[in-house]
Scaffold this motif. Structure first.
Motif, PDB file in Angstrom:
ATOM      1  N   UNK A   1      39.241  44.129  33.558  1.00  0.00           N
ATOM      2  CA  UNK A   1      39.154  44.412  32.128  1.00  0.00           C
ATOM      3  C   UNK A   1      40.423  45.115  31.679  1.00  0.00           C
ATOM      4  N   UNK A   2      40.913  44.746  30.506  1.00  0.00           N
ATOM      5  CA  UNK A   2      42.108  45.369  29.957  1.00  0.00           C
ATOM      6  C   UNK A   2      43.402  44.694  30.356  1.00  0.00           C
ATOM      7  N   UNK A   3      43.345  43.679  31.199  1.00  0.00           N
ATOM      8  CA  UNK A   3      44.568  42.974  31.596  1.00  0.00           C
ATOM      9  C   UNK A   3      45.128  42.221  30.394  1.00  0.00           C
ATOM     10  N   UNK A   4      46.444  42.284  30.212  1.00  0.00           N
ATOM     11  CA  UNK A   4      47.149  41.568  29.150  1.00  0.00           C
ATOM     12  C   UNK A   4      47.866  40.373  29.756  1.00  0.00           C
ATOM     13  N   UNK A   5      47.391  39.182  29.478  1.00  0.00           N
ATOM     14  CA  UNK A   5      48.006  37.958  30.008  1.00  0.00           C
ATOM     15  C   UNK A   5      49.224  37.623  29.159  1.00  0.00           C
TER      16      UNK A   5
ATOM     17  N   UNK B   1      48.311  45.371  33.679  1.00  0.00           N
ATOM     18  CA  UNK B   1      47.078  46.132  33.498  1.00  0.00           C
ATOM     19  C   UNK B   1      47.370  47.602  33.773  1.00  0.00           C
ATOM     20  N   UNK B   2      46.682  48.476  33.063  1.00  0.00           N
ATOM     21  CA  UNK B   2      46.806  49.929  33.269  1.00  0.00           C
ATOM     22  C   UNK B   2      45.905  50.351  34.418  1.00  0.00           C
ATOM     23  N   UNK B   3      46.311  49.998  35.620  1.00  0.00           N
ATOM     24  CA  UNK B   3      45.627  50.353  36.857  1.00  0.00           C
ATOM     25  C   UNK B   3      46.697  50.402  37.940  1.00  0.00           C
TER      26      UNK B   3
ATOM     27  N   UNK C   1      50.622  54.247  36.960  1.00  0.00           N
ATOM     28  CA  UNK C   1      49.282  53.660  36.792  1.00  0.00           C
ATOM     29  C   UNK C   1      49.342  52.355  36.002  1.00  0.00           C
ATOM     30  N   UNK C   2      50.398  51.602  36.218  1.00  0.00           N
ATOM     31  CA  UNK C   2      50.543  50.298  35.588  1.00  0.00           C
ATOM     32  C   UNK C   2      50.987  49.276  36.625  1.00  0.00           C
TER      33      UNK C   2
END
Length: 155
Positions: free
Chosen positions: A62-66, A82-84, A132-133
């Motif tokens: 969730x939150x991934x930007x393609x 993604x912010x992970x 964290x990215x």
């Protein structure tokens, strides 16, 4: 693009030296190494325009930007951010019940995932871009051993 290269140049020597670590959601040696990367406030994760990704078998956090979807015959390449951290990406896939996780490996700054979903296989490489990215590079293809997906780098 320059910032991605710089982040990887910073991360690579540490990646080679560390040899791997167990993923954690709290502190630990892997988290300590990731904290040495530049702050994500200084690294633009949303520089490239977002594109739709209707790719059967593609399962992103969730939150991934393609930012890129490129069909290449039976295989489709997808790029995203993604912010992970890569450790969080690994934990995300290990907790999912809607996919068949075939293989996972990580070395703190990079995680590789091979999963099956919707009768397709997805190979995903998550590489730390900042503390964290993460950049995500996925290839989705036929559900077979010789479906044209990349091999794991570590054995």
């Amino acid at each position: 693009m320059k910032l991605r290269v710089v982040a990887l140049l910073v991360a690579f020597p540490l990646l080679v030296a560390c040899g791997g670590a167990e993923p954690t959601t709290g502190g630990g040696p892997g988290r300590d190494l990731l904290a040495n990367l530049p702050s994500c406030d200084r690294v633009p994760l949303d520089e490239d325009p977002e594109v739709p990704a209707d790719v059967p078998g593609l399962v992103l956090p969730d939150g991934a930007r393609v930012t890129s979807v490129i069909p290449q015959g039976a295989v489709t390449s997808v790029e995203a951010t993604v912010r992970m951290s890569p450790l969080d990406v690994r934990a995300h896939y290990e907790q999912r019940a809607d996919i068949d996780l075939l293989r996972v490996e990580d070395e703190v700054f990079e995680t590789e995932v091979l999963a099956r979903s919707q009768d397709r296989r997805m190979y995903l490489r998550a590489a730390a871009l900042c503390a964290d990215g993460t950049t995500l590079s996925a290839m989705v293809g036929p559900d077979s051993e010789d479906g044209g997906l990349p091999e794991f780098r570590n054995g």
